[in-house]
Scaffold this active site. Structure first.
Site, short mmCIF file in Angstrom:
data_model
loop_
_atom_site.label_atom_id
_atom_site.label_comp_id
_atom_site.label_asym_id
_atom_site.label_seq_id
_atom_site.Cartn_x
_atom_site.Cartn_y
_atom_site.Cartn_z
N ASN A 112 -7.76 5.12 -2.41
CA ASN A 112 -7.24 3.86 -1.91
C ASN A 112 -6.58 3.07 -3.04
OD1 ASN A 112 -6.65 1.84 -0.09
ND2 ASN A 112 -8.76 1.47 0.53
N HIS A 136 -1.91 0.63 7.12
CA HIS A 136 -2.27 0.91 5.73
C HIS A 136 -1.90 2.35 5.37
CE1 HIS A 136 -4.17 0.00 1.99
NE2 HIS A 136 -5.19 0.82 2.14
N CYS A 174 0.81 -1.22 0.00
CA CYS A 174 0.00 0.00 0.00
C CYS A 174 0.85 1.27 0.00
CB CYS A 174 -0.95 0.00 1.19
SG CYS A 174 -0.09 -0.14 2.79
#
Length: 438
Positions: free
Chosen positions: A379, A358, A69
């Site tokens: 995202n 994250h 991520c």
């Protein structure tokens, strides 16, 4: 230690059988998950997908079954810089290219760290931590900067994803098995032999990573179509040239700010985490700890100026992946189960209930009388969920679960910029502010 008394158990059973609400909840849970029966409709109504400050950004990307991520989110920030210069409507940087060198550098980093601790007993906490964590997919903003400065970047077309780069568990298990064997073998060797072993093992790791991710390009053709649909091509561009000439941004001007309201981390001080990193002699992991009010002020200033913001958070709390909302008020577990779940951010960090896991990109914020009410998030879970891959976070969720962000130093006050020059306090490797790199 006190055991459960039979009379105590009998009383709990009797009280439960008399609880009509508990019977309804128990029946509902036979066919429904916990979150669904605790969902609060008003939370959705209070957080529409509308923002008073919004940075125009590209299509959401997908990290698939990997923990990259931080690479995906940082490449999302960098691609916007390139796209703005060359007026590209849709564009993606190669996350696989950056991940290749991250894995290789982490293998080298791990072995160097282990060699520093190799004469300790196996039950030494630091050596245990190194061996347990090994080499993973995680990372921090400064780790991306170190990789980009050393190896450059390239378009995704020059090094696309492979199945293994998108599904990293198998490769990680093999790498860590080899690296732990390195640690075991190194204990029996003298220092000169250990260095020879490190060189040998690094070459083995390179082969495995290349097998899984493919070979990084030495040069490529930068092809793109601009906003006026005109085709462009630049030939024989190296990744370092692409970073230095096409991105042409000084990434060292970004500072990482954190919000850590714990007693061991006073505000307006600098922190680092021992053994968190990837590139030997690369950028040091450095955090400026700020109160949340100052933290949000810097982030909002950058968004208002038209630039997205990389940030790290705990995405596992109070989120709905499909609806695309993170809100600490959207699940009423307390009243559903008669539980006292109230914890401050400090308590959650101290008890390890919450920590960073994250990284994403802030691309907008809704301001009412100058104060944020909700945030827009880009995202890296693909565009088939939430709002075509974009999410909403309520401001109360932001305050609880957002922990760090990378902001241009120009959005910090003069006093804050002076703090950046301070010597860091080095935190233990297992500190919660190192977890994003796991």
């Amino acid at each position: 230690m006190k055991q459960i008394q039979m009379e105590e158990l009998k009383q709990m059973q009797e009280d439960y059988r008399k609880n009509d609400k508990a019977r309804v909840v128990r029946n509902a849970l036979t066919t429904t998950d916990i979150a669904s029966i605790s969902n609060v409709l008003e939370a959705q109504e209070a957080n529409p997908f509308l923002f008073s400050v919004e940075v125009k950004t590209m299509k959401a990307v997908n990290q698939m079954q990997s923990g990259r991520c931080w690479i995906f989110s940082s490449m999302n920030v960098l691609r916007e810089m390139i796209a703005k210069k060359y007026r590209i409507e849709q564009f993606e940087l190669s996350q696989n290219y950056v991940a290749f060198y991250d894995k290789l550098e982490k293998c080298n980093w791990f072995m160097n760290c282990v060699l520093e601790q190799i004469d300790q007993a196996y039950d030494d906490r630091t050596l245990q931590w190194l061996l347990e964590n090994g080499v993973g997919d995680g990372g921090q903003w400064d780790m991306v900067v170190s990789l980009v400065k050393k190896y450059g970047i390239c378009p995704k077309t020059a090094m696309p994803e492979t199945y293994q780069s998108s599904h990293t568990r198998g490769m990680n298990e093999l790498l860590n098995r080899r690296l732990r064997k390195f640690a075991s073998d190194a204990k029996a060797l003298n220092p000169d032999q250990r260095e020879e072993l490190r060189t040998k093992v690094l070459a083995e790791c390179y082969t495995l990573i290349a097998d899984c991710f493919g070979l990084p390009p030495k040069s490529f053709t930068f092809e793109y179509v601009d906003a006026k649909k005109k085709y462009h091509a630049e030939y024989e561009v190296t990744p370092k040239e692409f970073y230095e000439d096409y991105l042409a941004e000084d990434l060292d001007r970004y500072a990482v700010i954190i919000n850590a309201p714990t007693a061991d981390k006073p505000y307006h001080r600098m922190y680092s985490v021992k053994y968190i990193g990837n590139v030997v002699s690369g950028n040091e992991i450095r955090y400026l700890n700020l109160p949340m009010k100052e933290f949000k002020k810097a982030v909002i200033a950058q968004l208002k100026d038209g630039s997205p913001v990389w940030f790290g958070c705990d995405c596992s709390k109070d989120g709905n992946r499909q609806s695309g909302l993170w809100d600490d008020a959207q699940f009423d577990y307390e009243h559903t189960f008669d539980l006292d779940l109230s914890m401050t951010k400090e308590e959650m960090l101290n008890t390890r209930h919450s920590a960073m896991n994250h990284a994403m990109v802030l691309t907008g914020v809704n301001l009412v009388k100058g104060k944020p009410t909700r945030w827009k998030i880009e995202n890296s879970w693909g565009d088939q969920v939430a709002h075509e891959g974009y999410y909403i976070a309520s401001d109360t969720w932001f305050e609880k679960y957002v922990y760090e962000a990378a902001v241009d130093r120009k959005y910090l006050t003069d006093a804050q910029q002076k703090v950046l020059k301070q010597k860091v306090k080095v935190l233990d490797p297992w500190d919660p502010f190192g977890t994003l790199a796991d």
